[in-house]
Scaffold this motif. Structure first.
Motif, PDB file in Angstrom:
ATOM      1  N   ILE A 146      56.132  37.399  44.157  1.00  0.00           N
ATOM      2  CA  ILE A 146      54.735  36.715  44.040  1.00  0.00           C
ATOM      3  C   ILE A 146      53.759  37.859  43.814  1.00  0.00           C
ATOM      4  O   ILE A 146      53.466  38.705  44.749  1.00  0.00           O
ATOM      5  CB  ILE A 146      54.344  35.877  45.569  1.00  0.00           C
ATOM      6  N   ASP A 147      53.532  37.963  42.444  1.00  0.00           N
ATOM      7  CA  ASP A 147      52.664  39.126  42.121  1.00  0.00           C
ATOM      8  C   ASP A 147      51.700  38.900  41.293  1.00  0.00           C
ATOM      9  O   ASP A 147      51.177  39.694  40.427  1.00  0.00           O
ATOM     10  CB  ASP A 147      53.643  40.084  41.203  1.00  0.00           C
ATOM     11  N   GLY A 148      51.101  37.671  41.273  1.00  0.00           N
ATOM     12  CA  GLY A 148      49.802  37.161  40.508  1.00  0.00           C
ATOM     13  C   GLY A 148      50.083  36.668  39.036  1.00  0.00           C
ATOM     14  O   GLY A 148      49.373  36.647  38.160  1.00  0.00           O
ATOM     15  N   ASP A 149      51.405  36.063  38.898  1.00  0.00           N
ATOM     16  CA  ASP A 149      51.576  35.373  37.619  1.00  0.00           C
ATOM     17  C   ASP A 149      50.811  34.303  37.307  1.00  0.00           C
ATOM     18  O   ASP A 149      50.633  33.372  38.249  1.00  0.00           O
ATOM     19  CB  ASP A 149      53.122  35.057  37.525  1.00  0.00           C
ATOM     20  N   LEU A 150      50.088  33.907  35.961  1.00  0.00           N
ATOM     21  CA  LEU A 150      49.204  32.743  35.721  1.00  0.00           C
ATOM     22  C   LEU A 150      49.820  31.962  34.536  1.00  0.00           C
ATOM     23  O   LEU A 150      50.482  32.849  33.731  1.00  0.00           O
ATOM     24  CB  LEU A 150      48.053  33.295  35.229  1.00  0.00           C
ATOM     25  N   ILE A 151      49.655  30.896  34.529  1.00  0.00           N
ATOM     26  CA  ILE A 151      50.478  30.112  33.498  1.00  0.00           C
ATOM     27  C   ILE A 151      49.295  28.907  33.078  1.00  0.00           C
ATOM     28  O   ILE A 151      48.102  28.782  33.726  1.00  0.00           O
ATOM     29  CB  ILE A 151      51.468  29.209  33.783  1.00  0.00           C
TER      30      ILE A 151
END
Length: 232
Positions: A146-151
């Motif tokens: 969990i390191d701030g990935d956005l979709i």
């Protein structure tokens, strides 16, 4: 004549007796023998300096280069300090470093860790889905770190909801399907702080039946995954 000889004998006897008593009363002192050993010549020490050698300091790491101009001495006087230091060379550091690198490679290979060096930069076509469902439900999450990935998701060019952030638990969005062909795309909107974008997602129909389960691993920002959904 006899008287003359007797006189001489008496005189001789008297002289002999007197001499013995004289010499007997004199004490003689022995004379020490002369020292005839040769006297060594006095030699002056030469001015040649000792070899320029310095013993290694046990409180320094082995790779410290000792100055060649130093004379032989053990260590150097240093001022006292309360600051904690660790100048000892640890032979286990090299082994630890190698083990860490090997572990990183294994985690990346098994999809358990992200790595910028292996970023996917090409869009992917996930193929075609045929359905009679009125709508689809898509559940998504970050399956690695969990390191701030956005979709970002679109259906027929229209954005579905807002930009979604990936967590370890599933989030979801819903979109309606029109008759015929529908183009559904999911985009890696950003990279995380530890590497590329990693997403696992599952598509369900309006009856809650799992239609497709997919994931992407280490995608670069802007890379898209495409589905063609045919509503019959």
């Amino acid at each position: 004549m006899k008287q003359f000889l007797l006189f001489i004998m008496i005189c001789f006897t008297w002289i002999n007796t007197y001499g013995q008593s004289d010499f007997g009363s004199v004490k003689f002192k022995a004379i020490a023998p002369l020292n005839t050993a040769p006297v060594p010549k006095e030699t002056k020490p030469s001015n040649t300096d000792a070899p320029l050698i310095k013993a290694p300091d046990l409180f320094k790491k082995p790779d410290v280069v000792l100055p060649s101009g130093s004379k032989y001495k053990i260590g150097e006087t240093k001022s006292f300090s309360m600051e904690q230091t660790n100048n000892f060379a640890n032979p286990g550091d090299r082994v630890k470093e190698k083990m860490t690198k090997d572990l990183d490679k294994t985690l990346i290979k098994e999809g358990l860790r992200e790595d910028d060096r292996l970023l996917v930069k090409i869009d992917k076509n996930f193929g075609e889905i045929r359905t009679k469902s009125k709508y689809f439900v898509v559940k998504y999450r970050d399956f690695v770190y969990i390191d701030g990935d956005l979709i970002k998701a679109t259906i027929n060019g229209q954005m579905i909801g807002d930009i979604k952030e990936l967590y370890s638990s599933y989030g979801q969005f819903i979109f309606d399907l029109k008759e015929g062909f529908n183009t559904f795309e999911m985009e890696a909107y950003s990279k995380g702080t530890s590497g590329g974008n990693t997403c696992e997602f599952k598509i369900y129909d309006d009856k809650g039946v799992l239609v497709r389960s997919e994931f992407w691993d280490n995608w670069d920002k802007g890379v898209k995954g495409k589905f063609v959904i045919v509503k019959e």
